[in-house]
Design a protein around this motif. Structure first.
Motif, mmCIF file in Angstrom:
data_model
loop_
_atom_site.group_PDB
_atom_site.id
_atom_site.type_symbol
_atom_site.label_atom_id
_atom_site.label_comp_id
_atom_site.label_asym_id
_atom_site.label_seq_id
_atom_site.Cartn_x
_atom_site.Cartn_y
_atom_site.Cartn_z
ATOM 1 N N ASP A 150 -20.341 38.177 -9.693
ATOM 2 C CA ASP A 150 -19.364 38.047 -10.995
ATOM 3 C C ASP A 150 -19.647 39.179 -11.950
ATOM 4 O OD1 ASP A 150 -17.680 36.488 -12.272
ATOM 5 O OD2 ASP A 150 -19.358 35.344 -13.340
ATOM 6 N N SER A 152 -17.510 41.348 -13.276
ATOM 7 C CA SER A 152 -16.430 41.537 -14.338
ATOM 8 C C SER A 152 -16.058 40.512 -15.214
ATOM 9 C CB SER A 152 -15.106 42.151 -13.499
ATOM 10 O OG SER A 152 -14.689 41.206 -12.584
ATOM 11 N N GLN A 153 -15.942 40.656 -16.281
ATOM 12 C CA GLN A 153 -15.403 39.381 -17.395
ATOM 13 C C GLN A 153 -13.918 40.057 -17.789
ATOM 14 O OE1 GLN A 153 -18.353 37.848 -20.071
ATOM 15 N NE2 GLN A 153 -19.989 38.213 -18.935
ATOM 16 N N CYS A 154 -13.672 40.654 -18.652
ATOM 17 C CA CYS A 154 -12.374 40.758 -19.224
ATOM 18 C C CYS A 154 -12.022 41.945 -17.864
ATOM 19 C CB CYS A 154 -12.454 41.478 -20.492
ATOM 20 S SG CYS A 154 -12.556 43.077 -20.657
ATOM 21 N N GLY A 155 -12.763 42.722 -17.471
ATOM 22 C CA GLY A 155 -12.356 43.501 -16.280
ATOM 23 C C GLY A 155 -11.669 44.722 -16.577
ATOM 24 N N PHE A 156 -11.832 45.348 -17.912
ATOM 25 C CA PHE A 156 -11.156 46.552 -18.417
ATOM 26 C C PHE A 156 -12.096 47.579 -17.779
ATOM 27 C CE2 PHE A 156 -8.447 49.180 -21.181
ATOM 28 C CZ PHE A 156 -7.335 48.638 -20.713
ATOM 29 N N CYS A 191 -18.367 43.568 -22.394
ATOM 30 C CA CYS A 191 -18.839 42.097 -22.239
ATOM 31 C C CYS A 191 -20.134 42.077 -21.730
ATOM 32 C CB CYS A 191 -17.795 41.591 -21.136
ATOM 33 S SG CYS A 191 -15.758 41.537 -21.596
ATOM 34 N N ARG B 21 -15.156 33.675 -9.601
ATOM 35 C CA ARG B 21 -14.108 33.686 -10.402
ATOM 36 C C ARG B 21 -12.592 34.266 -9.684
ATOM 37 N NH1 ARG B 21 -15.019 35.854 -16.069
ATOM 38 N NH2 ARG B 21 -17.145 35.636 -15.717
ATOM 39 N N ILE B 291 -6.477 40.453 -20.212
ATOM 40 C CA ILE B 291 -6.501 41.213 -21.557
ATOM 41 C C ILE B 291 -7.886 41.888 -21.367
ATOM 42 C CG2 ILE B 291 -7.279 38.925 -22.496
ATOM 43 C CD1 ILE B 291 -6.820 39.796 -25.357
ATOM 44 N N GLY B 292 -8.181 42.904 -21.809
ATOM 45 C CA GLY B 292 -9.469 43.663 -21.841
ATOM 46 C C GLY B 292 -10.259 43.585 -23.033
ATOM 47 N N GLY B 293 -10.430 42.307 -23.382
ATOM 48 C CA GLY B 293 -11.571 41.995 -24.464
ATOM 49 C C GLY B 293 -10.648 41.680 -25.860
ATOM 50 N N ILE B 513 -9.468 35.273 -21.442
ATOM 51 C CA ILE B 513 -9.777 36.540 -21.996
ATOM 52 C C ILE B 513 -11.170 37.020 -21.435
ATOM 53 C CG2 ILE B 513 -9.141 36.059 -24.191
ATOM 54 C CD1 ILE B 513 -11.888 35.068 -25.291
ATOM 55 N N GLY B 514 -11.339 36.609 -20.133
ATOM 56 C CA GLY B 514 -12.753 37.058 -19.520
ATOM 57 C C GLY B 514 -13.931 36.333 -19.302
ATOM 58 N N SER B 681 -21.754 34.416 -18.713
ATOM 59 C CA SER B 681 -21.410 34.310 -20.232
ATOM 60 C C SER B 681 -22.757 34.665 -21.069
ATOM 61 C CB SER B 681 -21.097 33.035 -20.761
ATOM 62 O OG SER B 681 -19.564 33.003 -21.085
#
Lengths: 209, 788, 329
Positions: A150, A152-156, A191, B21, B291-293, B513-514, B681
């Motif tokens: 896990d 990546s969150q927003c993944g940018f 993130c 995810r 969306i990147g944050g 949003i991640g 998170s």
């Protein structure tokens, strides 16, 4: 002709020739003398050196093993060429100043910031982006490790991080903590996915990529 | 009545497990398309000319050179001559051109003359004797607030608190509405008390609120046996979303707009744009895949988003993209308000807290801002609080992950930690002793969490009285903080369709949003329907789908899981009704497990999912699930969580450099949908916490009025190497699961700053008043201690 | 970026003739990590970029009994990894590894590092190298100068020299070789840097039509050296103070010392005061402290950066103790 092509064509038609002359007029670089008007060159130390720009000129690239062509001004960065010309958008534009690593790509197998390389300089070199890591629909081990942990969150930041991690692990298959400290300092995440990334690196390092 | 309630632990196949995810593969392979990556045919590149001054009047704008420039397709003046500019970086003119370099050339060719006005960008303690504004608000003030993008809630609060100078005409109200005033603001103005006599008050940067009191502070301090005074606070920081704010807009015909926008609020954007563009909301389609944050900064279309639509109109409807440059992103696209306070707290000798007194101040930019919720978590019986909002010329504030709570935690938990030190008490015992001051419902949670966190940190071995440290220049310390948050699910509609061939699709106008929204929805639906997650096709991120709330305040998990659960239960039951005759059973004796619909009392009687769905007949079945939905009880979401962070740090007392050595987060969030993502998170929040505790600060220079660090080298974000051992423990099981789903985005980010500050105080024996805990501040605190 | 024309000479002579005789006309493009950022921010706006990466004999590291020769185009990563550098100039290798991220090390060149522009946030925000308001008042004096100079700051220049590796190069006795229309010249690296007095001057002695060709270091036999920097973040962060020391040892005593600080002054800042304290001494905690005190004795902090005096002092002390205790050759 597609709509966006017609946009560009129009700009070139309007600008070709004119901008070059204007440019030389404002330029006070005295040692360089334009020899010819068409394919441009200047005389430098008795030899002709080609001059590119300031207008757009033809360029060729090898990206992920494929050839690409575009008409670009010298001021276009590799990152913008990848994204806006070739629609290769894995590398992201975030800081645009060699600070964050989101645009990391490989040039001749070494990780660099695509935002800080001019497209014109990347000609004749092997450019590798995150898009090429997946082979025949299968994720590269470091990509799979990102998924499993896990990372990546927003993944940018993720594509840049994945490329940086791949290059790092290629160079340090069995990294020490110290190697990681120096080797993955060039990418930032907002993130807070570093924990997952550390685990992902550990997973690949254990298995051997 | 169908049973919508969450399955109990024995009947959950996916809910609460560790599940990867679903959108990770497209993210790690670079295939995920963000708004920044969307390249529409014929795309024009937009750029914005920004004001370099913090406070200025626009005298003249000359765009003639830009308009003549080859390749430039539209020039759009955002703020006309005579406009007053309230922060450096504010938008003046936008252009669109066939490529980005041309757009830049065009911007450079525009000449704007300004008249500079005096500015204030500092948020230092209001000087003694500074003029303070306390009077009512004029319609001009409201206009200015709208110009300054002051959040509507803040405007409503101020209108309610101070009243207005005169009753406005309907025409004026309509004008304000056109300028962007929301209905709430208009209603507040209508309801406000009118104080005409005070209409001529002088303008001031300092808006002092009336003192708030609880109990009898004076008496309580007189009776307190020990009291402690100190200075605490956190500066303005930015969101620094890696994908900057921005959008691409195009008119697909004369009155239909297609917008790709980087937003936390897909369903809410069209309405906001419609008001300003004067087209029906139904004519605006908004789309976003990834969306990147956002972190609280991406709920509105923003002036530059509106500009893309306006420029597109001028450019024959061609798509126009404006994505903010990094410097603009940091200057104007959102900041977390600062909050500082002089605090005095008093206790009995046994550690019982009896009194709180605070004079706080801070800035949310041009709108001032409000007092954070202090004292935080613990309701101290006697309080006296005063707050001064500083209205200054930094960019506008926006909600930043857990708005106001991290600041409140720093002010409260650090003040109380200092009091514990003065009492010679271990803060762990001190907080446990006072836990009854927390809301009754959470007291047991906090007790349990403090115990678990203490074990995970090794608190008992690591804590030492302040400054009693091993000798040498590298010292260690531990600290803790507690926090709370609501997190009830927002309004959400979910359409679920069962097709006769067994395929399933789900549509919600939500966004991921991640935080794993896609995965959350699929887990809930698959668990309910008894089929695998990849048997469901999920569509989100578009106004074509049923509306779902903005992703803010940790409201998304509760919202989308509830609406999805209700839709999935109804769809499943509709299927059971069709299938029951074939299985010769009653519908409520059926269950769907592992892709099989079977009779509970006789599981050998079964149909595969596909066979079962074929009984639907020729037409698919679509049901809509909603949240909230009182007609379909129970309530599947809840509000109110408690959490604890503990930090261990190492401080080099010669250099003042602080390193985090270990962080622990213990958190509840009701029923967890995906344990793996929940933990992520918390890990992320600890990391973000380390970043704002040690590094982040929006540096505003009073001399030039500018932000000096609008980049990612001096706006420092923690890197991978700044992250120590992290331990996360999620509270699950009895007492937690049955509360329903509660959001988790905000809570774990609240406490790390306070916990780290307390750990530093424990290590070096003195409080470093303000975050971030930079070498200069640590050294200053140390030298003050040496001098004391 | 503003438009520019781009040339890629293949010889030094070509490069020199393609440059201009005034600053502002042409810039040399090597690694590009600094220059392109400055151009994007419109801090510099050359009409021509002279890419020197196609000039072959500007790359490479060679080592012999006389010392080390580093081609100016050598990238920081290759230099850090070079076996001879690691073995004979380990403190340089340390400094290179600390400097920046792997991506930057793959791109940035030694010459570019030596000529990079100050990180001063007034400068980078387009307010000038010697930032002043319209009335001529210096912006740094009253503004946020937390990262600015504590030494050598009595003129209009208040920025700090940006290279983190120049101090150790100077400590090792580096010389820089440049080539221009009048031929080649060699300058001790510490003399290469100057404090600009006007906005149009640069922070070094390179002429607008000269290129840096190589850096040479003397042999390091009998030298103990170390590099130390104080950073907020643990990696990839501009330091708050840097110290580099090279000690020519005679047994356990210092025969000659070089102590050079970075990030404290508009120049890399050698400290003869500290060097004097060390001369003839055997370094222990006490001597290191005395030398460190001497190094910052003349510091004159600005309104917001007094803490940097302490950081510079600690850096010097720690560099000295690291040199004598560490594995440095």
């Amino acid at each position: 002709m597609r709509d966006d092509d017609s946009n560009k064509k129009e700009k070139q038609d309007e600008r070709s020739g004119v901008s070059r002359r204007d440019f030389l007029k404002i330029s006070s670089i005295s040692v360089a003398v334009p020899l010819v008007a068409g394919p441009k060159a200047v005389l430098a130390a008795g030899e002709q050196v080609p001059v590119h720009g300031p207008g757009a000129g033809a360029m060729q690239f090898t990206i992920n093993g494929k050839k690409y062509k575009a008409n670009l001004e010298p001021r276009v960065t590799l990152l913008d060429a990848l994204r806006d010309e070739f629609d290769i958008t894995g590398a992201k534009r975030v800081c645009d100043r060699a600070e964050c690593g989101a645009c990391t790509v490989l040039i001749n197998n070494k990780p660099v910031y695509a935002c800080s390389v001019l497209a014109i300089e990347a000609q004749g070199k092997q450019v590798t982006t995150v898009e090429s890591l997946m082979q025949q629909g299968k994720l590269h081990p470091i990509q799979q490790a990102f998924v499993d942990n896990d990372a990546s969150q927003c993944g940018f930041c993720t594509p840049g991080f994945v490329v940086a991690c791949k290059a790092f692990l290629d160079k340090h298959p069995n990294p020490t903590a110290e190697d990681i400290r120096h080797g993955l300092s060039g990418n930032l995440c907002r993130c807070g996915t570093y924990h997952g990334i550390q685990q992902a690196i550990a997973q690949v390092a254990q298995k051997g990529a | 009545m169908p049973d919508y309630s969450w399955p109990d632990a024995g009947h959950r196949t996916l809910i609460g497990k560790r599940i990867s995810r679903v959108d990770s593969p497209v993210k790690v392979s670079g295939q995920a398309k963000y708004t920044y990556d969307v390249k529409r045919p014929g795309l024009l590149f937009g750029k914005i000319l920004r004001c370099p001054y913090a406070h200025a009047k626009v005298i003249s704008i000359d765009t003639s050179a830009a308009e003549k420039m080859p390749g430039v397709k539209a020039v759009h003046i955002i703020q006309k001559s005579n406009s007053t500019i309230h922060w450096a970086g504010d938008e003046i003119v936008a252009v669109a051109a066939v490529d980005e370099p041309t757009a830049e050339d065009a911007i450079r060719s525009i000449e704007v003359k300004y008249q500079k006005l005096p500015h204030l960008v500092s948020d230092a303690e209001p000087p003694k004797g500074a003029a303070e504004a306390q009077g009512p608000i004029s319609m001009d003030d409201i206009d200015e607030m709208l110009d300054n993008q002051v959040p509507p809630r803040q405007m409503v609060e101020q209108i309610q608190q101070y009243g207005i100078t005169s009753k406005p005409e309907e025409e004026t109200l309509n004008g304000l509405k056109e300028d962007g005033a929301t209905d709430d603001v208009i209603n507040a103005i209508r309801a406000a008390t009118v104080h005409p006599e005070e209409g001529t008050r002088p303008k001031s940067n300092y808006q002092k609120a009336a003192a708030q009191t609880v109990g009898d502070g004076e008496k309580a301090f007189a009776q307190a046996e020990v009291s402690s005074e100190g200075l605490y606070g956190a500066p303005v920081i930015t969101h620094c979303c890696l994908e900057s704010h921005g959008s691409t807009s195009e008119w697909t015909d004369n009155d239909h707009l297609l917008v790709h926008m980087s937003t936390q609020n897909v369903s809410g954007i069209a309405g906001q744009m419609a008001e300003l563009l004067k087209v029906p909301a139904t004519n605006i389609r908004v789309h976003q895949d990834h969306i990147g944050g956002g972190f609280g900064s991406k709920f509105g279309p923003d002036r530059w988003g509106i500009a893309t639509a306006e420029i597109s109109k001028k450019a024959d409807g061609k798509p126009v993209r404006i994505m903010l440059e990094r410097d603009s992103e940091l200057k104007v696209a959102g900041a977390r308000p600062s909050a500082y306070a002089r605090v005095k707290v008093g206790a009995k000798k046994d550690g019982t807290i009896v009194a709180w007194q605070s004079e706080s101040w801070g800035t949310g930019g041009p709108g001032g801002g409000g007092m954070p919720p202090i004292p935080y978590v613990l309701s101290i019986p006697n309080q006296r609080k005063e707050h001064t909002a500083i209205r200054n010329n930094i960019g506008p504030a926006r909600a930043w992950r857990a708005p106001n709570h991290p600041q409140a935690a720093v002010i409260t938990m650090c003040a109380l930690d200092d009091l514990a030190a003065k009492l010679n008490m271990d803060p762990l015992e001190f907080f446990l002793k006072n836990i009854e001051l927390a809301t009754k419902d959470r007291q047991n949670t906090y007790r349990e969490e403090l115990g678990i966190a203490s074990d995970l940190m090794g608190w008992k071995q690591k804590w030492h009285p302040r400054g009693q440290n091993a000798s040498g220049n590298v010292v260690r310390g531990v600290g803790l903080s507690m926090h709370t948050w609501g997190g009830r699910g927002h309004a959400s509609d979910c359409d679920l369709t069962l097709h006769p061939d067994g395929s399933v699709d789900i549509k919600l106008g939500t966004q991921d949003i991640g935080t794993g929204t896609r995965t959350t929805i699929l887990i809930v639906a698959a668990d309910t329907l008894g089929i695998p997650m990849d048997g469901i096709k999920l569509y989100i991120g578009d106004t074509l789908y049923p509306p779902s709330g903005g992703s803010g305040g940790s409201t998304t998990p509760g919202g989308v899981s509830s609406s999805t659960r209700r839709a999935a239960v109804d769809a499943r039951d509709a299927l059971f009704a069709k299938v029951a005759p074939a299985l010769n059973a009653q519908p409520d004796d059926l269950e769907s497990v592992n892709g099989t619909v079977r009779v509970k009392s006789n599981p050998s009687k079964s149909l595969s999912w596909k066979e079962a769905c074929s009984k639907l007949g020729a037409m698919p079945v679509t049901v809509r699930g909603k949240n909230p939905d009182k007609s379909k009880p129970p309530d599947l979401t809840n509000s109110g969580v408690g959490g604890v962070s503990m930090a261990e740090v190492e401080v080099d007392t010669d250099t003042g450099v602080v390193k985090a050595k270990k962080m622990v987060a213990v958190q509840d969030c009701g029923l967890i949908i995906d344990l793996k993502m929940a933990e992520s998170s918390c890990y992320g929040a600890l990391i973000m916490g380390i970043s704002y505790a040690l590094f982040e600060e929006k540096v505003m220079d009073q001399t030039t009025g500018r932000m000096l660090n609008p980049n990612m080298e001096y706006y420092r974000l923690a890197g991978l190497n700044d992250i120590p051992e992290l331990v996360v423990h999620m509270m699950t099981g009895k007492g937690y699961d049955e509360r329903g789903v509660i959001g988790l985005g905000e809570p774990p980010v609240i406490s790390p700053g306070a916990a780290i500050s307390n750990a530093v105080a424990n290590a070096i024996g003195v409080r470093v008043p303000f975050l971030p805990l930079t070498p200069d501040r640590v050294l200053a605190a140390l030298s003050q201690k040496a001098g004391a | 970026m503003r438009p520019f024309e781009y040339v890629s000479p293949t010889t030094k002579a070509q490069a020199v003739s393609l440059l201009a005789s005034n600053w502002g006309q042409a810039e040399i493009l090597a690694g590009g990590t600094d220059l392109l950022a400055l151009m994007k921010d419109d801090v510099v706006a050359p009409k021509r970029l002279v890419n020197i990466k196609d000039i072959r004999d500007l790359t490479g590291v060679t080592y012999n009994a006389q010392g080390l020769r580093i081609g100016a185009l050598t990238n920081l990563g290759d230099l850090a990894d070079d076996a001879n550098v690691r073995k004979n100039y380990p403190a340089l290798s340390d400094a290179l590894i600390e400097a920046a991220s792997p991506q930057i090390r793959n791109m940035a060149t030694l010459g570019g590092n030596l000529c990079q522009r100050p990180r001063c946030w007034f400068f980078r925000n387009g307010l000038g190298l010697l930032p002043k308001d319209e009335t001529g008042k210096e912006l740094v004096t009253d503004g946020d100068n937390r990262y600015h100079a504590i030494l050598g700051n009595d003129g209009p220049a208040k920025f700090v020299s940006p290279s983190t590796i120049v101090p150790i190069l100077i400590a090792y006795g580096a010389k820089i070789r440049v080539e221009g229309p009048k031929g080649k010249r060699e300058v001790p690296l510490e003399k290469f840097y100057v404090i600009p007095k006007t906005e149009t001057e640069r922070e070094h002695d390179l002429q607008p039509n000269e290129i840096v060709t190589e850096v040479v270091l003397p042999a390091s036999t009998g030298v103990k050296a170390a590099h130390y920097e104080v950073r907020q973040k643990q990696a990839f962060d501009w330091p708050l103070a840097v110290a580099a020391v090279a000690l020519k040892m005679n047994g356990s005593n210092v025969q000659a010392a070089r102590v050079v600080m970075g990030y404290v002054a508009p120049l890399p800042w050698p400290s003869p005061e500290a060097e004097q304290v060390l001369s003839g001494q055997s370094i222990d905690d006490d001597i290191a402290q005395k030398a460190a005190d001497a190094a910052v004795k003349n510091a004159k902090p600005l309104s917001h950066n007094a803490y940097k005096v302490q950081l510079a002092r600690v850096s010097v002390k720690r560099a000295l103790l690291k040199a004598v205790s560490g594995g440095a050759a």
